[in-house]
Write an enzyme that holds these catalytic residues in place. Sequence first.
Site, PDB file in Angstrom:
ATOM      1  N   HIS A   1     -17.071  33.718  -0.602  1.00 53.69           N
ATOM      2  CA  HIS A   1     -17.786  33.346  -1.824  1.00 53.69           C
ATOM      3  C   HIS A   1     -17.257  34.166  -2.979  1.00 53.69           C
ATOM      4  O   HIS A   1     -16.860  35.310  -2.802  1.00 53.69           O
ATOM      5  CB  HIS A   1     -19.292  33.613  -1.652  1.00 53.69           C
ATOM      6  CG  HIS A   1     -20.121  32.872  -2.650  1.00 53.69           C
ATOM      7  ND1 HIS A   1     -20.406  33.374  -3.898  1.00 53.69           N
ATOM      8  CD2 HIS A   1     -20.714  31.657  -2.583  1.00 53.69           C
ATOM      9  CE1 HIS A   1     -21.133  32.486  -4.551  1.00 53.69           C
ATOM     10  NE2 HIS A   1     -21.330  31.439  -3.786  1.00 53.69           N
TER      11      HIS A   1
ATOM     12  N   GLU B   1     -22.647  26.723   2.534  1.00 53.07           N
ATOM     13  CA  GLU B   1     -22.145  25.459   3.065  1.00 53.07           C
ATOM     14  C   GLU B   1     -22.067  25.441   4.580  1.00 53.07           C
ATOM     15  O   GLU B   1     -22.129  24.385   5.206  1.00 53.07           O
ATOM     16  CB  GLU B   1     -20.761  25.133   2.469  1.00 53.07           C
ATOM     17  CG  GLU B   1     -20.674  25.178   0.972  1.00 53.07           C
ATOM     18  CD  GLU B   1     -21.506  24.117   0.285  1.00 53.07           C
ATOM     19  OE1 GLU B   1     -22.409  23.547   0.911  1.00 53.07           O
ATOM     20  OE2 GLU B   1     -21.244  23.871  -0.899  1.00 53.07           O
TER      21      GLU B   1
HETATM   22  N1  COA Z   1     -10.662  31.274   4.734  1.00 50.55           N
HETATM   23  C1  COA Z   1      -9.505  31.959   4.743  1.00 50.55           C
HETATM   24  N2  COA Z   1      -9.166  32.838   3.785  1.00 50.55           N
HETATM   25  C2  COA Z   1     -10.032  33.005   2.778  1.00 50.55           C
HETATM   26  C3  COA Z   1     -11.258  32.330   2.717  1.00 50.55           C
HETATM   27  C4  COA Z   1     -11.563  31.439   3.752  1.00 50.55           C
HETATM   28  N3  COA Z   1     -12.701  30.754   3.764  1.00 50.55           N
HETATM   29  N4  COA Z   1     -11.918  32.710   1.608  1.00 50.55           N
HETATM   30  C5  COA Z   1     -11.133  33.589   0.991  1.00 50.55           C
HETATM   31  N5  COA Z   1      -9.997  33.779   1.695  1.00 50.55           N
HETATM   32  C6  COA Z   1      -8.896  34.679   1.380  1.00 50.55           C
HETATM   33  C7  COA Z   1      -7.982  34.057   0.319  1.00 50.55           C
HETATM   34  O1  COA Z   1      -6.933  33.330   0.908  1.00 50.55           O
HETATM   35  C8  COA Z   1      -7.506  35.279  -0.408  1.00 50.55           C
HETATM   36  O2  COA Z   1      -6.446  35.845   0.326  1.00 50.55           O
HETATM   37  P1  COA Z   1      -5.158  36.449  -0.419  1.00 50.55           P
HETATM   38  O3  COA Z   1      -5.700  37.527  -1.319  1.00 50.55           O
HETATM   39  O4  COA Z   1      -4.319  36.941   0.701  1.00 50.55           O
HETATM   40  O5  COA Z   1      -4.558  35.320  -1.193  1.00 50.55           O
HETATM   41  C9  COA Z   1      -8.675  36.254  -0.322  1.00 50.55           C
HETATM   42  O6  COA Z   1      -9.451  35.843   0.803  1.00 50.55           O
HETATM   43  C10 COA Z   1      -9.559  36.231  -1.550  1.00 50.55           C
HETATM   44  O7  COA Z   1      -9.917  34.892  -1.806  1.00 50.55           O
HETATM   45  P2  COA Z   1     -10.033  34.249  -3.251  1.00 50.55           P
HETATM   46  O8  COA Z   1      -9.478  32.875  -3.198  1.00 50.55           O
HETATM   47  O9  COA Z   1      -9.484  35.189  -4.283  1.00 50.55           O
HETATM   48  O10 COA Z   1     -11.573  34.257  -3.446  1.00 50.55           O
HETATM   49  P3  COA Z   1     -12.334  33.350  -4.458  1.00 50.55           P
HETATM   50  O11 COA Z   1     -13.440  34.147  -4.981  1.00 50.55           O
HETATM   51  O12 COA Z   1     -11.440  32.735  -5.469  1.00 50.55           O
HETATM   52  O13 COA Z   1     -12.796  32.168  -3.492  1.00 50.55           O
HETATM   53  C11 COA Z   1     -14.024  30.658  -2.243  1.00 50.55           C
HETATM   54  C12 COA Z   1     -14.071  31.928  -3.096  1.00 50.55           C
HETATM   55  C13 COA Z   1     -15.404  30.195  -1.927  1.00 50.55           C
HETATM   56  C14 COA Z   1     -13.304  29.561  -3.055  1.00 50.55           C
HETATM   57  C15 COA Z   1     -13.217  30.948  -0.955  1.00 50.55           C
HETATM   58  O14 COA Z   1     -13.849  31.968  -0.224  1.00 50.55           O
HETATM   59  C16 COA Z   1     -13.022  29.699  -0.107  1.00 50.55           C
HETATM   60  O15 COA Z   1     -12.071  28.950  -0.345  1.00 50.55           O
HETATM   61  N6  COA Z   1     -13.919  29.447   0.893  1.00 50.55           N
HETATM   62  C17 COA Z   1     -13.829  28.263   1.699  1.00 50.55           C
HETATM   63  C18 COA Z   1     -14.404  27.059   0.978  1.00 50.55           C
HETATM   64  C19 COA Z   1     -15.916  27.125   0.898  1.00 50.55           C
HETATM   65  O16 COA Z   1     -16.595  27.450   1.854  1.00 50.55           O
HETATM   66  N7  COA Z   1     -16.429  26.755  -0.269  1.00 50.55           N
HETATM   67  C20 COA Z   1     -17.855  26.742  -0.527  1.00 50.55           C
HETATM   68  C21 COA Z   1     -18.226  27.883  -1.422  1.00 50.55           C
HETATM   69  S1  COA Z   1     -19.972  28.058  -1.607  1.00 50.55           S
END
Ligand code: COA
Length: 370
Positions: A257, A315
């Site tokens: 998140h 989710e």
């Molecule tokens: N699975 C695998 N890796 C994940 C991940 C996941 N669910 N969530 C984060 N990461 C990793 C990213 O790849 C990133 O790695 P890196 O630094 O090596 O590139 C790191 O963790 C940080 O992630 P980041 O994308 O910067 O975090 P964010 O704050 O932008 O993303 C979400 C938040 C929710 C978009 C992300 O956690 C995600 O994509 N989750 C899965 C989708 C989901 O469940 N969405 C519903 C949200 S309520």
Amino acid sequence: MSATQNAEDAGRSGLEGVVVADTVMSRVDGLAGHLVIRGYDVEVLAASARFEDVCALLWQGSTPGSEAGREAGREIGQARLRAHARLPGLGGALKLPNAMEALRAGIAQLSVEAEPELDPRYELVGACAVYAAAWARLRAGQQPVAPDPGRGHAEDYLRMVRGEEPGERAAALDAYLVTVADHGMNASTFTARVAASTDSDPVSIVTAALCSLKGPLHGGAPGPVLDMLDAVDTPDAAAEWVEAELAAGRRIMGIGHRVYRVRDPRAAVLERQVERLEIAGVALDRLSFARAVEKVAVDALQRRHPDRPLEANVEFYTAVLLDAVGLPRELFTPTFACARTAGWLAHAAEQKQNGRLIRPACRYTGPEPV
Ligand code: COA
């Protein structure tokens, strides 16, 4: 920091931590794992309020359980009837193969100018449920079920989708709608506020927000979470499946998140509802399996990102709960939209009252004219 530097950093950071509005709607404490919705802990609200109460709370600040919630329920019930009457005029909208595309196309056909006497908030909330349910019925080769305006919104929605009495499942779905009705400055709410800041109308604002919600990084995650649980099938297979996904560079849906650095507090609220349905014998025993998969995924991500806590988000258990109440997975994101429409409209009104045109800057990196 110069304005140019600031714009560059904001682009990279996805505006993380940037405060773009003051709001009375909700507070998300990502470190403590705490969510307050207009003065109420989400756990308290989910256990005691109906979705209609939360509409009145978000839109007017009314106390849950008061006459305002009952009035909202009556208005939304009448709006469901009007939405049902509009179904034949929606053309091909509800025949689109993707439920969110269908909802977006259906909602976009509402018009505040064509029906100025109606309160668009009720029309939008009513139409979301009726159009989503009708899409699912048509998709299954069945006729849409007419709404019953005397029923609660969650109960009637489930009835319109399944074509049978929802029984115990209605309260669980109601708790879900309450839990996800608002959540700070998430991507779709920000979209709604940007549209509202241009003084656009409520139908356009909700249509814009739907477009943001559709993406799998936001509201599109719960369907894929259920796909994951189906693919894993047994707890013993979870570790291998998760490692293969991560090795392929894919994200594990329902985990991580932007704001929470601990487990999303809404996950526990939804788990309790699933537990209740399982004890009542209404839902299959799937919760312990889901918890086992969650643990495997969180542990695997912890090993890969020791400095970035990645825990279950809303989710993950949305998927388990909406499956337990008997909604098809294609309707998970539209059902999220049914609830979040309340929050979008509340934020839109607040933005119009207190805000200014949202118009940030960007840094030009293209070629100079020759
Ligand atoms: N699975 C695998 N890796 C994940 C991940 C996941 N669910 N969530 C984060 N990461 C990793 C990213 O790849 C990133 O790695 P890196 O630094 O090596 O590139 C790191 O963790 C940080 O992630 P980041 O994308 O910067 O975090 P964010 O704050 O932008 O993303 C979400 C938040 C929710 C978009 C992300 O956690 C995600 O994509 N989750 C899965 C989708 C989901 O469940 N969405 C519903 C949200 S309520």
